[in-house]
Scaffold this motif. Structure first.
Motif, PDB file in Angstrom:
ATOM      1  N   SER A   1      44.367  30.895  42.764  1.00 35.10           N
ATOM      2  CA  SER A   1      43.366  30.447  44.155  1.00 35.10           C
ATOM      3  C   SER A   1      44.065  29.905  45.296  1.00 35.10           C
ATOM      4  N   THR A   2      45.458  29.598  45.239  1.00 32.81           N
ATOM      5  CA  THR A   2      45.954  28.877  46.476  1.00 32.81           C
ATOM      6  C   THR A   2      46.470  30.081  47.437  1.00 32.81           C
ATOM      7  N   ILE A   3      46.457  31.359  46.844  1.00 33.94           N
ATOM      8  CA  ILE A   3      46.813  32.281  47.803  1.00 33.94           C
ATOM      9  C   ILE A   3      45.949  32.701  48.779  1.00 33.94           C
ATOM     10  N   PRO A   4      46.343  32.877  50.115  1.00 31.87           N
ATOM     11  CA  PRO A   4      45.091  33.123  51.247  1.00 31.87           C
ATOM     12  C   PRO A   4      44.383  34.450  50.943  1.00 31.87           C
ATOM     13  N   LYS A   5      43.233  34.291  51.509  1.00 30.90           N
ATOM     14  CA  LYS A   5      42.114  35.295  51.079  1.00 30.90           C
ATOM     15  C   LYS A   5      42.782  36.535  51.613  1.00 30.90           C
ATOM     16  N   ASP A   6      43.393  36.675  52.873  1.00 34.03           N
ATOM     17  CA  ASP A   6      43.609  37.938  53.276  1.00 34.03           C
ATOM     18  C   ASP A   6      44.885  38.701  52.531  1.00 34.03           C
ATOM     19  N   ARG A   7      45.700  37.948  52.208  1.00 34.09           N
ATOM     20  CA  ARG A   7      46.759  38.422  51.170  1.00 34.09           C
ATOM     21  C   ARG A   7      46.295  38.884  49.844  1.00 34.09           C
ATOM     22  N   ALA A   8      45.360  38.068  49.190  1.00 38.03           N
ATOM     23  CA  ALA A   8      44.856  38.309  47.973  1.00 38.03           C
ATOM     24  C   ALA A   8      43.781  39.569  48.254  1.00 38.03           C
ATOM     25  N   SER A   9      43.080  39.892  49.184  1.00 36.90           N
ATOM     26  CA  SER A   9      42.412  41.133  49.389  1.00 36.90           C
ATOM     27  C   SER A   9      43.058  42.206  49.440  1.00 36.90           C
ATOM     28  N   ALA A  10      44.357  41.994  50.287  1.00 35.65           N
ATOM     29  CA  ALA A  10      45.462  43.108  50.543  1.00 35.65           C
ATOM     30  C   ALA A  10      46.047  43.768  48.997  1.00 35.65           C
ATOM     31  N   PHE A  11      46.370  42.765  48.223  1.00 34.91           N
ATOM     32  CA  PHE A  11      46.949  42.953  47.045  1.00 34.91           C
ATOM     33  C   PHE A  11      46.040  43.656  46.078  1.00 34.91           C
ATOM     34  N   CYS A  12      44.661  43.195  46.041  1.00 33.38           N
ATOM     35  CA  CYS A  12      43.662  43.660  44.991  1.00 33.38           C
ATOM     36  C   CYS A  12      43.374  45.237  45.580  1.00 33.38           C
ATOM     37  N   GLU A  13      43.492  45.541  46.911  1.00 34.40           N
ATOM     38  CA  GLU A  13      43.126  46.923  47.382  1.00 34.40           C
ATOM     39  C   GLU A  13      44.225  47.786  46.922  1.00 34.40           C
ATOM     40  N   THR A  14      45.546  47.139  46.858  1.00 34.79           N
ATOM     41  CA  THR A  14      46.495  48.185  46.640  1.00 34.79           C
ATOM     42  C   THR A  14      46.640  48.497  45.164  1.00 34.79           C
ATOM     43  N   VAL A  15      46.430  47.400  44.430  1.00 35.28           N
ATOM     44  CA  VAL A  15      46.484  47.607  42.545  1.00 35.28           C
ATOM     45  C   VAL A  15      45.222  48.169  42.434  1.00 35.28           C
ATOM     46  N   LEU A  16      43.862  47.872  42.863  1.00 38.82           N
ATOM     47  CA  LEU A  16      42.826  48.002  41.796  1.00 38.82           C
ATOM     48  C   LEU A  16      41.870  49.349  42.615  1.00 38.82           C
ATOM     49  N   LYS A  17      42.230  49.719  43.996  1.00 35.69           N
ATOM     50  CA  LYS A  17      41.492  50.592  44.567  1.00 35.69           C
ATOM     51  C   LYS A  17      40.838  51.954  43.836  1.00 35.69           C
ATOM     52  N   ASP A  18      41.963  52.557  43.110  1.00 35.91           N
ATOM     53  CA  ASP A  18      41.549  53.806  42.250  1.00 35.91           C
ATOM     54  C   ASP A  18      41.135  53.542  41.097  1.00 35.91           C
ATOM     55  N   LEU A  19      41.338  52.398  40.496  1.00 39.08           N
ATOM     56  CA  LEU A  19      40.738  52.024  39.134  1.00 39.08           C
ATOM     57  C   LEU A  19      39.549  51.574  39.296  1.00 39.08           C
ATOM     58  N   LEU A  20      39.126  50.850  40.222  1.00 37.94           N
ATOM     59  CA  LEU A  20      37.716  50.295  40.286  1.00 37.94           C
ATOM     60  C   LEU A  20      36.841  51.549  40.810  1.00 37.94           C
TER      61      LEU A  20
END
Length: 389
Positions: free
Chosen positions: A294-313
């Protein structure tokens, strides 16, 4: 205190008795009257009544010699906690109104006592809320713990004893009227009923509990009973239409640690609200990873999720795949037990894990790959919760 209810009392008593009624303060000045023109004037018979603490009858002849406005009738002292605080007078034929005198006097004193109790309870509640606010902002590096300890002692609590801090947050506080929030507080005090337990509201949406641990602080699991009680409270509130998330913070072994205990309890409540679980009570110790993420900045968290989860979701069966992966995380490298928990064949489990690996580009046989995917899913939940909040 008499001044606050004098006018209402005068009007209600006059309506019941059928005679004019007035009340004065301890100086004999009219502070409540069924005849508004008398307000602020001096009622001279009251001076003697207040001085002697005895009722006094004013006859028709005596009234003629008194200041304008004074009528025949009876005047009685009003006492609170052994002190005369004013008087009440009923105008009318003395032989008639004397029958009502004692009853009206007792009614006035009873109302005063009730008001005093309500006011005392409100002042105590306000003092408790101020104490919790002080604890919430307390930093032992910048302030001395003796001040909250002293304030706690004034209210009858020993803040030096080990305590568990709980924060219950209402799911939709804007939909809950004030009287229902007070019900939540009453239920909290029903379940956390030790004389040293502190239970109070904070703002419109929070219920805060400083639970006294006593000898339980030395047990292997000091929070065992606190957890059970918190779950019962959450269940009871849910039944009353007051759903909450309850967070339990770090144990405060001294007053200096209460501030951190409160902050971690609040964090636990908010993090658990973002988890897809029926469990309404969470301990901060079980949410270390979520707390860190929860301490990770929102923009960096969003970018990380996009990279890892895009195709899965984007996959049509993404819900089943995510559920399978989370079950695998709970029992890593135990395929038989994981397959049974999901009610699927081991071959189906293997197929799903391989598919997840292809979609994410991660090797789920490797701890690093598992950690990355689990972190991305947790960040996604936290991000969705942040948007809802």
């Amino acid at each position: 205190m008499l001044r606050a209810c004098a006018q209402e009392l005068a009007e209600n008593t006059s309506e019941i008795a059928g005679y004019s009624v007035l009340l004065t303060d301890e100086k004999g000045l009219v502070i409540g009257s069924s005849d508004p023109s008398r307000l602020g004037s001096l009622h001279s018979p009251s001076l003697e009544v207040i001085r002697t603490r005895r009722p006094e009858i004013t006859t028709q002849e005596e009234a003629k010699n008194l200041p304008e406005g004074v009528r025949p009738g009876i005047t009685l002292p009003i006492s609170l906690a052994g002190r005369v605080v004013g008087s009440i007078a009923i105008a009318g034929p003395p032989e008639e109104v004397s029958r009502y005198g004692r009853l009206v006097q007792k009614q006035a004193e009873l109302l005063l006592r009730e008001n005093a109790l309500v006011r005392s309870a409100m002042m105590r509640e306000q003092a408790l809320q101020e104490l919790i606010l002080e604890i919430a902002a307390f930093d032992p590096r910048k302030a001395d713990e003796s001040l909250p300890v002293m304030r706690g002692r004034e209210l009858g609590y020993d803040l030096r004893s080990p305590r568990a801090v709980l924060v219950a947050e209402l799911l939709r506080p804007e939909d809950v009227p004030l009287n229902r929030r007070l019900e939540a507080q009453a239920l909290g005090r029903k379940f956390f009923s030790h004389p040293q337990d502190i239970v109070t509201r904070l703002g419109d949406e929070k219920l805060v509990v400083l639970a006294f641990l006593g000898l339980a602080a030395k047990e292997k699991d000091p929070l065992e009973e606190v957890r059970k009680t918190a779950r019962l409270l959450a269940l009871s509130l849910e039944r009353e239409g007051l759903p909450v998330w309850i967070g339990i913070g770090e144990i405060a072994t001294s007053a200096a640690l209460l501030g951190e205990a409160y902050r971690t309890a609040l964090e636990a409540a908010r993090l658990s609200a973002g988890k897809d679980t029926a469990e309404r009570v969470s301990f901060i110790g079980e949410l270390r990873m979520e707390s860190l993420l929860s301490t990770i900045p929102k923009d960096r968290a969003s970018a990380f999720c996009e990279t890892v989860l895009k195709d899965l979701l984007a996959c049509p069966d993404s819900r089943d795949l995510v559920r399978t992966f989370l079950a695998w995380c709970d029992r890593p490298f135990e395929p038989a037990r994981v397959a049974r928990s999901l009610s699927i064949h081991r071959n189906t489990l293997s197929y799903r894990l391989q598919k997840i690996g292809r979609l994410t580009g991660l090797d789920l046989r490797d701890a690093r790959g598992i950690l990355m995917l689990r972190s991305a899913l947790e960040l996604q939940k936290l991000g969705a919760f942040r948007r809802e909040a």
